[in-house]
Motif scaffolding. Structure first.
Motif, PDB file in Angstrom:
ATOM      1  N   ALA A  28       0.853  -1.195   0.000  1.00  0.00           N
ATOM      2  CA  ALA A  28       0.000   0.000   0.000  1.00  0.00           C
ATOM      3  C   ALA A  28       0.884   1.237   0.000  1.00  0.00           C
ATOM      4  O   ALA A  28       1.927   1.267   0.662  1.00  0.00           O
ATOM      5  N   PHE A  29       0.441   2.252  -0.729  1.00  0.00           N
ATOM      6  CA  PHE A  29       1.186   3.496  -0.854  1.00  0.00           C
ATOM      7  C   PHE A  29       0.216   4.668  -0.840  1.00  0.00           C
ATOM      8  O   PHE A  29      -0.976   4.508  -1.099  1.00  0.00           O
ATOM      9  N   SER A  30       0.770   5.845  -0.588  1.00  0.00           N
ATOM     10  CA  SER A  30      -0.022   7.060  -0.748  1.00  0.00           C
ATOM     11  C   SER A  30      -0.372   7.182  -2.218  1.00  0.00           C
ATOM     12  O   SER A  30       0.432   6.862  -3.091  1.00  0.00           O
ATOM     13  N   GLN A  31      -1.556   7.659  -2.511  1.00  0.00           N
ATOM     14  CA  GLN A  31      -1.988   7.803  -3.895  1.00  0.00           C
ATOM     15  C   GLN A  31      -1.624   9.171  -4.461  1.00  0.00           C
ATOM     16  O   GLN A  31      -1.873   9.456  -5.629  1.00  0.00           O
ATOM     17  N   VAL A  32      -0.978  10.020  -3.654  1.00  0.00           N
ATOM     18  CA  VAL A  32      -0.640  11.375  -4.068  1.00  0.00           C
ATOM     19  C   VAL A  32       0.762  11.392  -4.667  1.00  0.00           C
ATOM     20  O   VAL A  32       1.748  11.126  -3.982  1.00  0.00           O
ATOM     21  N   CYS A  33       0.863  11.696  -5.955  1.00  0.00           N
ATOM     22  CA  CYS A  33       2.154  11.746  -6.646  1.00  0.00           C
ATOM     23  C   CYS A  33       3.047  12.798  -5.988  1.00  0.00           C
ATOM     24  O   CYS A  33       2.594  13.893  -5.647  1.00  0.00           O
ATOM     25  N   THR A  34       4.317  12.466  -5.840  1.00  0.00           N
ATOM     26  CA  THR A  34       5.260  13.384  -5.192  1.00  0.00           C
ATOM     27  C   THR A  34       5.718  14.497  -6.125  1.00  0.00           C
ATOM     28  O   THR A  34       6.458  15.370  -5.703  1.00  0.00           O
TER      29      THR A  34
END
Length: 170
Positions: free
Chosen positions: A101-107
């Motif tokens: 699982a990861f943040s869905q917000v592109c860096t």
């Protein structure tokens, strides 16, 4: 100064009537010291920001149930919000069967990343950024496009057949 004397002054002198004897000069040495000190402070601030950006921190939050462990088949994903309702995340079962699982917000510019099962990667459609989607201690590393920082990883725990989000590694 009399009006007659003012008339004989050059035009620039009339426009800029500076009393040089009362002006406080800055010597070249003082200017060089100021520029050197200012540059050193800016370099130090940049180094501190780089050091702070390279350190990964792990934040523990209250566990949140996401789904049953067998709810996702290989190549499927699930969107959820963790640790708050304003933090979109993505849960992926990779082709190998691992849950990540990861943040869905592109860096790069904060666009939402999506999972591409054909490539087994996370894709940012705004500027065609691609992130690795595999298990490990680091976040989803950028592979292509403009993003230079990895996506924060959401730590998972499987308990009694359910998947729980337990923290964020940024």
């Amino acid at each position: 100064m009399s009006e007659d004397a003012k008339r004989h002054l050059p035009l620039w002198r009339r426009d800029f009537p500076i009393r040089w004897d009362e002006d406080h000069y800055v010597t070249r040495r003082q200017l060089a010291k100021f520029l050197t000190l200012g540059s050193a402070i800016l370099v130090g601030a940049n180094l501190a920001m780089v050091a702070a950006g390279r350190t990964r921190t792990s934040m523990a939050y209250p566990p949140q149930r996401l789904c049953a462990a067998d709810a996702l088949g290989p190549g499927e994903s699930l969107l959820f919000r963790y640790p708050t309702a304003q933090d979109p995340c993505i849960l992926v079962r990779t082709k190998t069967g691992a849950l990540v699982a990861f943040s869905q917000v592109c860096t790069h510019l904060s666009c939402a990343v999506v999972y591409r099962p054909a490539d087994d990667r996370l894709f940012c459609p705004c500027h065609e950024g691609v992130f690795a989607c595999h298990e490990g201690t680091a976040g989803a590393e950028p592979l292509e496009g403009p993003p230079e920082r990895p996506l924060p990883r959401i730590t998972l725990d499987v308990r009694q057949g359910d998947v729980f989000a337990t923290g964020v590694v940024s």
